[in-house]
Enzyme design. Structure first.
Site, short mmCIF file in Angstrom:
data_model
loop_
_atom_site.label_atom_id
_atom_site.label_comp_id
_atom_site.label_asym_id
_atom_site.label_seq_id
_atom_site.Cartn_x
_atom_site.Cartn_y
_atom_site.Cartn_z
N CYS A 59 3.47 8.52 0.95
CA CYS A 59 4.07 7.58 1.89
C CYS A 59 4.26 6.28 1.13
CB CYS A 59 3.16 7.39 3.10
SG CYS A 59 3.83 6.28 4.36
N GLU A 106 0.84 -1.19 0.00
CA GLU A 106 0.00 0.00 0.00
C GLU A 106 0.87 1.25 0.00
OE1 GLU A 106 -3.83 -1.85 2.40
OE2 GLU A 106 -2.14 -1.06 3.55
N CYS A 161 7.40 -7.02 6.44
CA CYS A 161 8.60 -6.49 7.10
C CYS A 161 9.14 -7.56 8.03
CB CYS A 161 8.26 -5.23 7.89
SG CYS A 161 9.68 -4.44 8.71
N CYS A 221 8.01 -5.35 14.77
CA CYS A 221 7.51 -4.45 15.82
C CYS A 221 6.10 -4.87 16.22
CB CYS A 221 7.53 -3.01 15.33
SG CYS A 221 9.18 -2.39 14.95
N CYS A 232 -0.24 5.77 10.54
CA CYS A 232 1.03 5.12 10.93
C CYS A 232 0.78 3.77 11.59
CB CYS A 232 1.79 6.02 11.90
SG CYS A 232 2.45 7.52 11.15
N CYS A 272 2.81 -2.80 15.00
CA CYS A 272 2.69 -2.43 13.59
C CYS A 272 2.05 -3.57 12.80
CB CYS A 272 4.07 -2.10 13.03
SG CYS A 272 4.10 -1.78 11.25
#
Length: 340
Positions: free
Chosen positions: A104, A91, A111, A115, A329, A118
Site C-alpha cells: 500500500c 508511510e 492530503c 476527508c 485504512c 481519515c
C-alpha cells in the site's frame, strides 16, 4: 544537489551514462540494476567498472530512501516510515496474504482532500512525492523482491499528483522497468474527474473509488470533495468504459454507525451502481483520535452486504489488517511529524 536516477527511462539513463563517460549501453545496464535487480547503491552494479561507479556516485544520486522505522502487526502486516524532506514523512504498508505480498503505497505527504474520517486528510497537505520517492517505497523495504501487488491507497490522493504517479506506474509496468502486469496495480481515488478520465484513457490498471455515501449532501459533510466532483458524475464517467475484461473498478465504502449503514443507503447504492460491472468493498471504520464516528456493528455490515449482493452487485466485507500499528485504512499519518 545531485540528479536522481530512480524513475528515469532507458533513454534518460543512456544520457546519464554518457555524461558520466560510460558507453551508451551502460544506460541499459543501469535500468537493469535499478529496476530488475532493485539495487540500493551504485556499488552493487558489478558489471560497471569501479571507476565508472565512482563517477556515477559523483554525478548522481540513485534515489533510494531507506525507511527510518518499521512496525510489525500481530497479523504480519508491516508499516514502514520514510522521511521525505524537512520534518515530513510518509508511510507504506506491506500486507501479506498467503502467497501474496501487497504494498500500500503513498503518493503525497498529507492530503488536501480533507476527508473527516481519515488521519492523513486531517493533517493537511505537505507536498507531492516525486517519482523516485514513490518508487523508493517498492525498493527500500525488506519484502521488495517478493512483492506481488500494489495499491495506491496510502497517504494522499494519487490523482492529485497525476504526473508523478503515472510516471511511477509506467516504470512499474514497462518491460524495461519492473515488468509488472497492470492487473497487479490498483489506484484508489475520491473521484478527481479530469485526472480520472486521463487515467482511464491512458492506463490499464484497476481503479477503486472512495464512495462512502450514495447521497450527495451526506457525502459532502464527510468528504468536501463532493462539492467539486459529485459522486454521480464520477459513476457516469466510469460507465463510459469497459470493465468486463481484465481491468476492474471497485468502490470503497467505509461503514459508520448510524450514518451510512441502513437500508436506505444500501438501496441508494444499488440504484447508483446498477448496470455497472463493479465490486463494492465494505470497510469497517477504524477509530482515530478525536473523530466523532463509530464503526457499524458486524451484523449491520453483514446485512448491508447481503442486501446489495441480493441485487446482483458483488459486495464483500474487507478484512482489516494492521490496525494495532495504525496501518489500516484511514489510519496513516506519518507519525514522524508528531515526534518533531
Amino acid at each position: 544537489m545531485r540528479e536522481i536516477l530512480l524513475g528515469k527511462t532507458p533513454s534518460e539513463l543512456k544520457e546519464a551514462a554518457l555524461k558520466a563517460g560510460l558507453p551508451s549501453y551502460a544506460g541499459k545496464q543501469l535500468a537493469q540494476w535499478i529496476y530488475a535487480r532493485r539495487v540500493r547503491s551504485f556499488d552493487e552494479m558489478t558489471n560497471i567498472s569501479k571507476a565508472g561507479r565512482e563517477k556515477l556516485k559523483e554525478l548522481y544520486d540513485l534515489g533510494v530512501v531507506l525507511p527510518s522505522a518499521c512496525q510489525e502487526s500481530s497479523d504480519g502486516t508491516r508499516k514502514y516510515l520514510f522521511p521525505v524532506g524537512e520534518g515530513n514523512a510518509v508511510e507504506a504498508v506491506m500486507i501479506p496474504d498467503d502467497d501474496r505480498k501487497t504494498l500500500c503505497v503513498s503518493s503525497q505527504a498529507g492530503c488536501r482532500m480533507g476527508c473527516r474520517f481519515c488521519m492523513t486528510g486531517r493533517q493537511g497537505f505537505h507536498g507531492n512525492l516525486s517519482v523516485s520517492l514513490i518508487l523508493s517505497q517498492f525498493i527500500a523495504i525488506d519484502e521488495s523482491a517478493g512483492l506481488t501487488n500494489a495499491v495506491f491507497m496510502g497517504m494522499g490522493e494519487p490523482l492529485d499528483n497525476f504526473d508523478n504517479v503515472m510516471k511511477a506506474i509506467e516504470v512499474l509496468t514497462a518491460e524495461w522497468g519492473f515488468a509488472w502486469s497492470p492487473k497487479r496495480i490498483t489506484l484508489s481515488t475520491i473521484g478527481v474527474i479530469p485526472a480520472l478520465k486521463k487515467y482511464l484513457d491512458g492506463c490499464r490498471c484497476h481503479v477503486a473509488v472512495s464512495l462512502h455515501n450514495p447521497f450527495g449532501e451526506e457525502r459532502a459533510q464527510m468528504m468536501p470533495v463532493q462539492k467539486a466532483w459529485d459522486i454521480r458524475e464520477v459513476v457516469e464517467l466510469l460507465r463510459q468504459y469497459d470493465f468486463t475484461g481484465q481491468r476492474r473498478v471497485s468502490f470503497e465504502y467505509t461503514m459508520f454507525k448510524g450514518l451510512n449503514d441502513d437500508k436506505r443507503h444500501a438501496d441508494a447504492l444499488v440504484r447508483l451502481l446498477r448496470g455497472l460491472e463493479c465490486r463494492v468493498n465494505l470497510i469497517r471504520f477504524h477509530k482515530i483520535p478525536d473523530a466523532p464516528y463509530d464503526s457499524s456493528p458486524a451484523v449491520i455490515m453483514e446485512n448491508f452486504r447481503d442486501r446489495i449482493s441480493n441485487q446482483g452487485i458483488t459486495c464483500t466485507i474487507r478484512a482489516s489488517r494492521g490496525e494495532d500499528i495504525l496501518a489500516a485504512c484511514g489510519m496513516l499519518a506519518g507519525e514522524h511529524r508528531k515526534r518533531q
